[in-house]
Design a protein around this motif. Structure first.
Motif, short mmCIF file in Angstrom:
data_model
loop_
_atom_site.label_atom_id
_atom_site.label_comp_id
_atom_site.label_asym_id
_atom_site.label_seq_id
_atom_site.Cartn_x
_atom_site.Cartn_y
_atom_site.Cartn_z
N THR A 261 29.50 -7.29 -43.41
CA THR A 261 30.82 -7.26 -43.43
C THR A 261 31.36 -8.32 -42.66
O THR A 261 30.96 -8.69 -41.42
CB THR A 261 31.05 -5.80 -42.34
OG1 THR A 261 30.31 -5.17 -43.14
CG2 THR A 261 32.62 -5.48 -42.57
N SER A 262 32.48 -9.00 -43.19
CA SER A 262 32.86 -10.25 -42.76
C SER A 262 33.85 -9.98 -41.76
O SER A 262 34.78 -9.03 -41.86
CB SER A 262 33.68 -11.05 -43.81
OG SER A 262 34.14 -12.12 -43.31
N LEU A 263 33.80 -10.72 -40.55
CA LEU A 263 34.49 -10.48 -39.56
C LEU A 263 36.01 -10.86 -39.77
O LEU A 263 37.03 -10.29 -39.20
CB LEU A 263 34.21 -11.08 -38.22
CG LEU A 263 32.89 -10.66 -37.66
CD1 LEU A 263 32.58 -11.62 -36.54
CD2 LEU A 263 33.16 -9.29 -36.93
N SER A 264 36.23 -11.70 -41.00
CA SER A 264 37.53 -12.01 -41.47
C SER A 264 38.14 -10.92 -42.06
O SER A 264 39.39 -10.88 -42.35
CB SER A 264 37.62 -13.16 -42.26
OG SER A 264 36.95 -14.26 -41.78
N GLY A 265 37.42 -9.88 -42.41
CA GLY A 265 38.02 -8.50 -43.20
C GLY A 265 38.17 -8.71 -44.67
O GLY A 265 37.88 -9.67 -45.09
N GLY A 266 38.20 -7.62 -45.31
CA GLY A 266 38.29 -7.60 -46.60
C GLY A 266 37.08 -7.69 -47.68
O GLY A 266 36.93 -7.37 -48.71
N ARG A 267 35.91 -8.13 -46.75
CA ARG A 267 34.52 -8.05 -47.54
C ARG A 267 33.49 -7.32 -46.84
O ARG A 267 33.45 -7.61 -45.57
CB ARG A 267 34.35 -9.40 -47.76
CG ARG A 267 33.08 -9.47 -48.56
CD ARG A 267 32.81 -11.19 -48.93
NE ARG A 267 32.86 -12.20 -47.86
CZ ARG A 267 31.69 -12.23 -47.44
NH1 ARG A 267 30.53 -11.77 -47.58
NH2 ARG A 267 31.67 -13.14 -46.06
#
Length: 318
Positions: A261-267
């Motif tokens: 899970t990317s800390l940048s969000g969306g993925r």
């Protein structure tokens, strides 16, 4: 051209299945180092312990998918567990299901406060949840006067100590939660909105998604699951402890990030989160069996988190 394709395929394979290979390697390592590691009793015990972090990691995944972070889950575990324990004391005469609802309500309420502060008041998630970490812990100490709350009813104690066959209740609860969250995240409009909000909030807002409501909702989910984890933990240790859940947010964040899970969000991938919290559970159990100092375990966890974030950056963030 062939070499380039091979490199791309290898990179894609590592990005998709590296965590599974990592889990297998860790299992093999501890099995070789400790003969008792792969016994049925130890596996069951490991799954029972992992169920707490599993619930927190699932909730954390929802939050991180929107580009947020929840540092307060450990304190919410302690608060929900304490208030459910105060209600579940045998002397109160309150039925144990009511005590469970109280614990869940505390978790949901604190999660909602996080969500409102982050989404509607525009406070950065790191700051808002860091503040809640302190607030929830302080409320827990005040409610219990910093003293343990023993004498819980038998029905309540079965939540963390009971089992069906060899499967403990906490593991069964985790499985049910996983199934529900898989359906919500991948089979509903809400799940698609969560990914869209984390991927590009501006585009999501233009397309008609109520971004504020989605962000508030994921913090409520995280709080609710932290409340459930607090109830299970309190039942398992047979008393309410004000310090319960201290530091649990580290393992939850690690499990989500390790799982992709990317800390940048969306993925992100919920199945990856499952592998992530299994890795953390196996690491904790194996290192304990090898009598590795708890201080060194903290160092190892920190290095794992940094390594997972570095891999996410190398894979392109979003």
């Amino acid at each position: 051209m062939v070499k380039t394709e091979k490199k791309i395929n290898i990179k894609s394979f590592i990005a998709q299945y590296g965590v599974i290979v990592g889990l297998a390697a860790i299992l093999i390592f501890f099995t070789v180092m400790k003969a008792k590691f792969m016994t049925v009793d130890n596996i069951v015990n490991m799954l029972r312990q992992t169920s707490i972090n599993g619930l927190l990691a699932i909730g954390m995944t929802f939050v991180v998918l929107t580009g947020g972070i929840d540092l307060s889950v450990g304190s919410i575990v302690g608060a929900a567990g304490m208030f459910s324990a105060l209600a579940a004391r045998a002397e109160t005469g309150i039925p144990w299901p009511i005590a469970v609802l109280i614990g869940l309500g505390v978790g949901l309420l604190l999660g909602a406060v996080n969500g409102i502060v982050v989404s509607y008041l525009k406070v950065p998630a790191f700051i808002a949840t860091l503040g809640m970490l302190s607030i929830a812990r302080g409320v827990t100490f005040m409610a219990s006067d910093a003293k343990p709350v023993p004498g819980l009813s038998k029905g309540f104690l079965k939540i963390g100590g009971g089992s069906v066959g060899i499967l403990p209740y906490p593991v069964l609860i985790l499985i049910v939660v996983l199934i529900i969250c898989f359906i919500v995240l991948y089979k509903t409009r809400f799940g698609r909105y969560v990914f869209a909000t984390g991927g590009n909030p501006s585009s999501a807002r233009v397309s008609g998604i109520n971004v504020k409501r989605i962000i508030c909702s994921v913090y409520m989910i995280s709080g609710l699951l932290a409340g459930l984890a607090g109830i299970i933990l309190t039942s398992r240790v047979t008393s309410g402890l004000a310090q319960s859940g201290n530091g649990y947010e580290v393992d939850a964040i690690a499990a989500a990030v390790i799982g992709g899970t990317s800390l940048s969000g969306g993925r992100g991938r919920l199945w990856g989160t499952i592998v992530g919290f299994l890795i953390m559970g196996v690491m904790n159990n194996g290192l304990d069996m090898m009598a590795v100092s708890s201080y060194w375990q903290l160092v190892i966890k920190g290095l794992i988190i940094i390594g997972a974030v570095m891999l996410d950056s190398l894979n392109g963030g979003k």
